[in-house]
Design a protein around this motif. Structure first.
Motif, PDB file in Angstrom:
ATOM      1  N   CYS A 132       0.837  -1.196   0.000  1.00  0.00           N
ATOM      2  CA  CYS A 132       0.000   0.000   0.000  1.00  0.00           C
ATOM      3  C   CYS A 132       0.875   1.250   0.000  1.00  0.00           C
ATOM      4  O   CYS A 132       1.806   1.356   0.799  1.00  0.00           O
ATOM      5  CB  CYS A 132      -0.879  -0.047   1.249  1.00  0.00           C
ATOM      6  N   SER A 133       0.591   2.199  -0.890  1.00  0.00           N
ATOM      7  CA  SER A 133       1.417   3.401  -0.965  1.00  0.00           C
ATOM      8  C   SER A 133       0.596   4.591  -1.443  1.00  0.00           C
ATOM      9  O   SER A 133      -0.511   4.435  -1.970  1.00  0.00           O
ATOM     10  CB  SER A 133       2.594   3.170  -1.915  1.00  0.00           C
ATOM     11  N   ASP A 146      -3.606  -3.092  -4.148  1.00  0.00           N
ATOM     12  CA  ASP A 146      -2.301  -3.655  -3.901  1.00  0.00           C
ATOM     13  C   ASP A 146      -1.356  -3.263  -5.036  1.00  0.00           C
ATOM     14  O   ASP A 146      -1.774  -3.178  -6.178  1.00  0.00           O
ATOM     15  CB  ASP A 146      -2.467  -5.165  -3.799  1.00  0.00           C
ATOM     16  N   LEU A 147      -0.077  -3.096  -4.712  1.00  0.00           N
ATOM     17  CA  LEU A 147       0.901  -2.689  -5.715  1.00  0.00           C
ATOM     18  C   LEU A 147       1.925  -3.783  -6.006  1.00  0.00           C
ATOM     19  O   LEU A 147       3.026  -3.483  -6.458  1.00  0.00           O
ATOM     20  CB  LEU A 147       1.611  -1.404  -5.257  1.00  0.00           C
ATOM     21  N   GLY A 148       1.552  -5.025  -5.752  1.00  0.00           N
ATOM     22  CA  GLY A 148       2.447  -6.095  -6.162  1.00  0.00           C
ATOM     23  C   GLY A 148       2.551  -7.306  -5.258  1.00  0.00           C
ATOM     24  O   GLY A 148       3.262  -8.256  -5.588  1.00  0.00           O
ATOM     25  N   ASN A 154      -9.194 -12.732  -5.204  1.00  0.00           N
ATOM     26  CA  ASN A 154     -10.639 -12.885  -5.419  1.00  0.00           C
ATOM     27  C   ASN A 154     -11.346 -11.640  -4.886  1.00  0.00           C
ATOM     28  O   ASN A 154     -10.705 -10.724  -4.352  1.00  0.00           O
ATOM     29  CB  ASN A 154     -11.165 -14.165  -4.749  1.00  0.00           C
ATOM     30  N   GLY A 155     -12.649 -11.614  -5.024  1.00  0.00           N
ATOM     31  CA  GLY A 155     -13.409 -10.450  -4.602  1.00  0.00           C
ATOM     32  C   GLY A 155     -13.280 -10.153  -3.123  1.00  0.00           C
ATOM     33  O   GLY A 155     -13.221  -8.993  -2.704  1.00  0.00           O
ATOM     34  N   SER A 156     -13.227 -11.213  -2.315  1.00  0.00           N
ATOM     35  CA  SER A 156     -13.084 -11.043  -0.868  1.00  0.00           C
ATOM     36  C   SER A 156     -11.760 -10.366  -0.518  1.00  0.00           C
ATOM     37  O   SER A 156     -11.706  -9.513   0.377  1.00  0.00           O
ATOM     38  CB  SER A 156     -13.174 -12.403  -0.174  1.00  0.00           C
ATOM     39  N   ASN A 157     -10.680 -10.731  -1.228  1.00  0.00           N
ATOM     40  CA  ASN A 157      -9.383 -10.089  -0.996  1.00  0.00           C
ATOM     41  C   ASN A 157      -9.464  -8.585  -1.258  1.00  0.00           C
ATOM     42  O   ASN A 157      -8.981  -7.767  -0.473  1.00  0.00           O
ATOM     43  CB  ASN A 157      -8.302 -10.692  -1.890  1.00  0.00           C
ATOM     44  N   LEU A 158     -10.086  -8.221  -2.383  1.00  0.00           N
ATOM     45  CA  LEU A 158     -10.189  -6.804  -2.734  1.00  0.00           C
ATOM     46  C   LEU A 158     -11.046  -6.045  -1.716  1.00  0.00           C
ATOM     47  O   LEU A 158     -10.760  -4.892  -1.392  1.00  0.00           O
ATOM     48  CB  LEU A 158     -10.776  -6.642  -4.133  1.00  0.00           C
ATOM     49  N   PHE A 159     -12.085  -6.699  -1.230  1.00  0.00           N
ATOM     50  CA  PHE A 159     -12.917  -6.068  -0.197  1.00  0.00           C
ATOM     51  C   PHE A 159     -12.095  -5.810   1.064  1.00  0.00           C
ATOM     52  O   PHE A 159     -12.193  -4.745   1.682  1.00  0.00           O
ATOM     53  CB  PHE A 159     -14.119  -6.961   0.126  1.00  0.00           C
ATOM     54  N   ASP A 232      -5.876  -5.489  -7.879  1.00  0.00           N
ATOM     55  CA  ASP A 232      -5.054  -6.673  -7.634  1.00  0.00           C
ATOM     56  C   ASP A 232      -3.599  -6.268  -7.809  1.00  0.00           C
ATOM     57  O   ASP A 232      -3.280  -5.272  -8.472  1.00  0.00           O
ATOM     58  CB  ASP A 232      -5.435  -7.788  -8.614  1.00  0.00           C
ATOM     59  N   GLY A 233      -2.675  -7.043  -7.234  1.00  0.00           N
ATOM     60  CA  GLY A 233      -1.269  -6.670  -7.238  1.00  0.00           C
ATOM     61  C   GLY A 233      -0.638  -6.660  -8.612  1.00  0.00           C
ATOM     62  O   GLY A 233       0.255  -5.862  -8.890  1.00  0.00           O
ATOM     63  N   TYR A 234      -1.097  -7.528  -9.514  1.00  0.00           N
ATOM     64  CA  TYR A 234      -0.534  -7.596 -10.868  1.00  0.00           C
ATOM     65  C   TYR A 234      -0.828  -6.297 -11.622  1.00  0.00           C
ATOM     66  O   TYR A 234       0.076  -5.657 -12.166  1.00  0.00           O
ATOM     67  CB  TYR A 234      -1.135  -8.794 -11.604  1.00  0.00           C
TER      68      TYR A 234
END
Length: 337
Positions: A132-133, A146-148, A154-159, A232-234
């Motif tokens: 996070c930045s 996320d930056l990498g 999945n959707g839960s991660n992004l939430f 997402d990090g990618y």
């Protein structure tokens, strides 16, 4: 704010031009936060020699000698099994075992990610950490994650990233009602991959719905219309590196243009003040220090090529997260979701 002493564990050996850039960065940081305890991890002889040769005014510090060096090509197994006496391993171990402390390093991102999770673990209710930045925009800055750290989500991660981003933003800009957006290829509800749709639905079903503005396209990141950008990090990492490359391209070309002729040099002098304002606005030094948010502890990743001033900003980030109880706020938000 608590009057307990803050302790920052620092990898003195990671990144380019270390340990000098780390030590000089600490000297700059201590000018403001004089009561902070500093614990350096690395080659004790080299660290002391750098302090002495460069006449650095570093106080209230301790050096813990480490011998192992983590290389960029080291595998996960090598890092976990054969590099237990490295500055990253020992620094994170210290930060986990000591209250009111955090860790900062310019070293290998992979090693910091792996060892941060090993030593600190995750906050209950958070499945994965996110890098996070802050990123500059026309109005001030936005928070992006996320930056990498996570290529596949999945959707839960992004939430969960949205929850953590909201907590982070409430610390750095508590008087603003932040706008949250999810990075996508379009703003329409039916655009994008399935996990993005799922994340949007989860945000809409939580207290974050009052802050959610929907999907945001990459060309709007610098507009200032969105305060917290979820990705997402990618995708986030590609976006960040593309922006850095374009910024460097524009900056280098401007330098060439203004040095091309006498008239151009005179033109530069006429707008020098405005150019300085622009340069300060997008200065990467002041945005240095990406937090591995979601860990049960504070771990901050500085750019590997950061200069001393930039490294001091990474230390500021770590200090603020410790004193303002970032993780406590995340835990409270999870309970209220």
């Amino acid at each position: 704010m608590s009057k307990r002493q803050v302790t920052i564990a620092i990898d003195a050996m990671g990144g380019e031009n270390s340990p000098y850039k780390v030590l000089k960065g600490v000297e700059i940081f201590l000018q403001k936060e004089k009561n902070t305890k500093i614990i350096f991890f690395g080659d004790k002889h080299t660290i002391n020699q750098n302090i002495e040769i460069n006449k650095l005014n570093i106080f209230n510090h301790e050096i813990i000698n480490t011998n192992d060096i983590i290389l960029d090509e080291d595998s996960v197994n090598t890092i976990l099994r054969s590099k237990k006496n490295s500055s990253i391993y020992k620094g994170l171990e210290f930060a986990k075992d000591h209250e009111y402390s955090g860790f900062v390093s310019s070293g290998s991102t992979a090693a910091i990610m792996i060892l941060s999770r090993l030593h600190m673990g995750m906050i209950e209710g958070i499945d994965r950490p996110a890098i996070c930045s802050l990123v500059p925009n026309k109005k001030n800055y936005s928070l992006m994650l996320d930056l990498g750290a996570n290529v596949i989500v999945n959707g839960s991660n992004l939430f969960q990233f949205a929850l953590m981003g909201f907590c982070y933003y409430s610390i750095i800009n508590k008087n603003t009602k932040p706008k949250i957006g999810i990075l996508n290829i379009g703003t329409e509800n039916n655009k994008g991959l399935e996990f993005l749709q799922e994340a949007a639905d989860l945000v809409q079903a939580s207290f974050l719905k009052d802050y959610f503005i929907g999907f945001i396209e990459p060309n709007k990141i610098t507009s200032g219309d969105c305060d917290i950008i979820i990705s997402d990090g990618y995708t986030g990492n590609i976006m960040l590196k593309s922006a850095e490359g374009i910024s460097n391209f524009i900056t280098s070309n401007l330098k060439e243009i203004f040095n091309k002729s006498l008239i151009n040099k005179i033109s530069y002098k006429l707008i020098e003040k405005d150019l300085k304002i622009l340069k300060d606005q997008v200065n990467p030094d002041i945005y240095n220090g990406a937090t591995l948010i979601g860990l049960n502890g504070i771990s901050v990743k500085s750019h590997g090529n950061a200069n001393p001033v930039a490294f001091s900003y990474a230390l500021n980030q770590c200090y603020n997260f410790i004193t303002k109880d970032l993780n406590k706020k995340i835990i409270e938000s999870i309970k209220n979701k």
